[in-house]
Design a protein around this motif. Sequence first.
Motif, mmCIF file in Angstrom:
data_model
loop_
_atom_site.group_PDB
_atom_site.id
_atom_site.type_symbol
_atom_site.label_atom_id
_atom_site.label_comp_id
_atom_site.label_asym_id
_atom_site.label_seq_id
_atom_site.Cartn_x
_atom_site.Cartn_y
_atom_site.Cartn_z
ATOM 1 N N PRO A 9 75.172 -59.028 -83.262
ATOM 2 C CA PRO A 9 75.501 -57.973 -82.304
ATOM 3 C C PRO A 9 77.008 -57.870 -82.100
ATOM 4 O O PRO A 9 77.744 -58.807 -82.401
ATOM 5 C CB PRO A 9 74.809 -58.425 -81.019
ATOM 6 C CG PRO A 9 74.677 -59.898 -81.160
ATOM 7 C CD PRO A 9 74.523 -60.164 -82.625
ATOM 8 N N ILE A 10 77.467 -56.745 -81.598
ATOM 9 C CA ILE A 10 78.882 -56.550 -81.288
ATOM 10 C C ILE A 10 79.190 -57.301 -79.992
ATOM 11 O O ILE A 10 78.417 -57.252 -79.038
ATOM 12 C CB ILE A 10 79.193 -55.050 -81.129
ATOM 13 C CG1 ILE A 10 78.955 -54.325 -82.449
ATOM 14 C CG2 ILE A 10 80.619 -54.843 -80.638
ATOM 15 C CD1 ILE A 10 79.029 -52.819 -82.349
ATOM 16 N N HIS A 11 80.332 -58.003 -79.983
ATOM 17 C CA HIS A 11 80.749 -58.751 -78.801
ATOM 18 C C HIS A 11 82.107 -58.241 -78.322
ATOM 19 O O HIS A 11 82.979 -57.921 -79.131
ATOM 20 C CB HIS A 11 80.868 -60.239 -79.122
ATOM 21 C CG HIS A 11 79.559 -60.914 -79.280
ATOM 22 N ND1 HIS A 11 78.821 -60.844 -80.429
ATOM 23 C CD2 HIS A 11 78.839 -61.662 -78.415
ATOM 24 C CE1 HIS A 11 77.707 -61.532 -80.274
ATOM 25 N NE2 HIS A 11 77.691 -62.029 -79.061
ATOM 26 N N PHE A 12 82.267 -58.203 -76.995
ATOM 27 C CA PHE A 12 83.528 -57.808 -76.377
ATOM 28 C C PHE A 12 84.000 -58.898 -75.434
ATOM 29 O O PHE A 12 83.181 -59.568 -74.791
ATOM 30 C CB PHE A 12 83.369 -56.520 -75.572
ATOM 31 C CG PHE A 12 83.258 -55.289 -76.418
ATOM 32 C CD1 PHE A 12 84.381 -54.726 -76.997
ATOM 33 C CD2 PHE A 12 82.041 -54.689 -76.634
ATOM 34 C CE1 PHE A 12 84.285 -53.599 -77.783
ATOM 35 C CE2 PHE A 12 81.932 -53.553 -77.413
ATOM 36 C CZ PHE A 12 83.058 -53.012 -77.994
ATOM 37 N N LEU A 13 85.304 -59.072 -75.339
ATOM 38 C CA LEU A 13 85.921 -59.940 -74.345
ATOM 39 C C LEU A 13 86.513 -59.009 -73.297
ATOM 40 O O LEU A 13 87.417 -58.234 -73.598
ATOM 41 C CB LEU A 13 87.014 -60.802 -74.989
ATOM 42 C CG LEU A 13 87.800 -61.702 -74.047
ATOM 43 C CD1 LEU A 13 86.884 -62.711 -73.366
ATOM 44 C CD2 LEU A 13 88.899 -62.421 -74.817
ATOM 45 N N PRO A 14 85.999 -59.021 -72.056
ATOM 46 C CA PRO A 14 86.480 -58.090 -71.037
ATOM 47 C C PRO A 14 87.505 -58.715 -70.093
ATOM 48 O O PRO A 14 87.577 -59.933 -69.948
ATOM 49 C CB PRO A 14 85.199 -57.764 -70.265
ATOM 50 C CG PRO A 14 84.439 -59.048 -70.310
ATOM 51 C CD PRO A 14 84.759 -59.659 -71.668
ATOM 52 N N VAL A 15 88.280 -57.854 -69.435
ATOM 53 C CA VAL A 15 89.098 -58.221 -68.288
ATOM 54 C C VAL A 15 88.464 -57.504 -67.105
ATOM 55 O O VAL A 15 88.337 -56.284 -67.116
ATOM 56 C CB VAL A 15 90.569 -57.766 -68.451
ATOM 57 C CG1 VAL A 15 91.347 -58.022 -67.172
ATOM 58 C CG2 VAL A 15 91.219 -58.471 -69.617
ATOM 59 N N VAL A 16 88.050 -58.285 -66.113
ATOM 60 C CA VAL A 16 87.331 -57.742 -64.965
ATOM 61 C C VAL A 16 88.130 -58.007 -63.698
ATOM 62 O O VAL A 16 88.596 -59.123 -63.468
ATOM 63 C CB VAL A 16 85.927 -58.404 -64.848
ATOM 64 C CG1 VAL A 16 85.161 -57.853 -63.666
ATOM 65 C CG2 VAL A 16 85.148 -58.215 -66.134
ATOM 66 N N LEU A 17 88.288 -56.986 -62.855
ATOM 67 C CA LEU A 17 88.926 -57.167 -61.560
ATOM 68 C C LEU A 17 87.946 -57.859 -60.622
ATOM 69 O O LEU A 17 86.761 -57.523 -60.600
ATOM 70 C CB LEU A 17 89.328 -55.826 -60.951
ATOM 71 C CG LEU A 17 90.402 -55.040 -61.682
ATOM 72 C CD1 LEU A 17 90.649 -53.714 -60.966
ATOM 73 C CD2 LEU A 17 91.689 -55.837 -61.758
ATOM 74 N N HIS A 18 88.439 -58.804 -59.835
ATOM 75 C CA HIS A 18 87.565 -59.497 -58.888
ATOM 76 C C HIS A 18 87.001 -58.538 -57.854
ATOM 77 O O HIS A 18 85.810 -58.547 -57.581
ATOM 78 C CB HIS A 18 88.312 -60.634 -58.187
ATOM 79 C CG HIS A 18 88.544 -61.795 -59.079
ATOM 80 N ND1 HIS A 18 87.589 -62.732 -59.345
ATOM 81 C CD2 HIS A 18 89.635 -62.179 -59.787
ATOM 82 C CE1 HIS A 18 88.062 -63.643 -60.164
ATOM 83 N NE2 HIS A 18 89.303 -63.334 -60.453
ATOM 84 N N GLU A 19 87.872 -57.718 -57.285
ATOM 85 C CA GLU A 19 87.388 -56.753 -56.293
ATOM 86 C C GLU A 19 86.777 -55.571 -57.033
ATOM 87 O O GLU A 19 87.383 -54.968 -57.892
ATOM 88 C CB GLU A 19 88.497 -56.292 -55.341
ATOM 89 C CG GLU A 19 89.663 -55.562 -55.970
ATOM 90 C CD GLU A 19 90.708 -56.449 -56.632
ATOM 91 O OE1 GLU A 19 91.542 -55.893 -57.354
ATOM 92 O OE2 GLU A 19 90.702 -57.666 -56.444
ATOM 93 N N GLY A 20 85.539 -55.280 -56.729
ATOM 94 C CA GLY A 20 84.862 -54.153 -57.358
ATOM 95 C C GLY A 20 84.247 -54.455 -58.708
ATOM 96 O O GLY A 20 83.491 -53.666 -59.234
ATOM 97 N N GLN A 21 84.580 -55.579 -59.309
ATOM 98 C CA GLN A 21 84.048 -55.996 -60.601
ATOM 99 C C GLN A 21 84.161 -54.908 -61.671
ATOM 100 O O GLN A 21 83.250 -54.688 -62.460
ATOM 101 C CB GLN A 21 82.605 -56.464 -60.453
ATOM 102 C CG GLN A 21 82.480 -57.632 -59.519
ATOM 103 C CD GLN A 21 81.060 -58.080 -59.321
ATOM 104 O OE1 GLN A 21 80.123 -57.466 -59.798
ATOM 105 N NE2 GLN A 21 80.876 -59.169 -58.616
ATOM 106 N N ALA A 22 85.282 -54.228 -61.721
ATOM 107 C CA ALA A 22 85.522 -53.172 -62.706
ATOM 108 C C ALA A 22 86.152 -53.747 -63.967
ATOM 109 O O ALA A 22 87.065 -54.565 -63.896
ATOM 110 C CB ALA A 22 86.437 -52.110 -62.117
#
Length: 87
Positions: A18-31
């Motif tokens: 499967p395709i994998h992504f490494l995300p950057v997520v903001l703590h507030e709002g989890q965006a």
Amino acid sequence: MPSRGKAVRGSRRGDQSPIHFLPVVLHEGQAVVSQRQIAAKSNEILAFALLLDPLGLRNQVITPDAMHTQIGHAEHIATRGARYSWS
């Protein structure tokens, strides 16, 4: 097996990985504010700096997971004017 970020649901085709992504997520709002695809034969350690480079990190606190508790990653964060807290 090395970690490769988050697998994209439904991206597995036949016997392919499967395709994998490494995300950057903001703590507030989890965006998710940025993400980078991880190569099938690689892992997210190699994508760490490339993922953070386009982001303005000065005066931010970065909280990578335990896989990224590496001197090179700590130095990369610090040279960008940010701080880190390992989770």
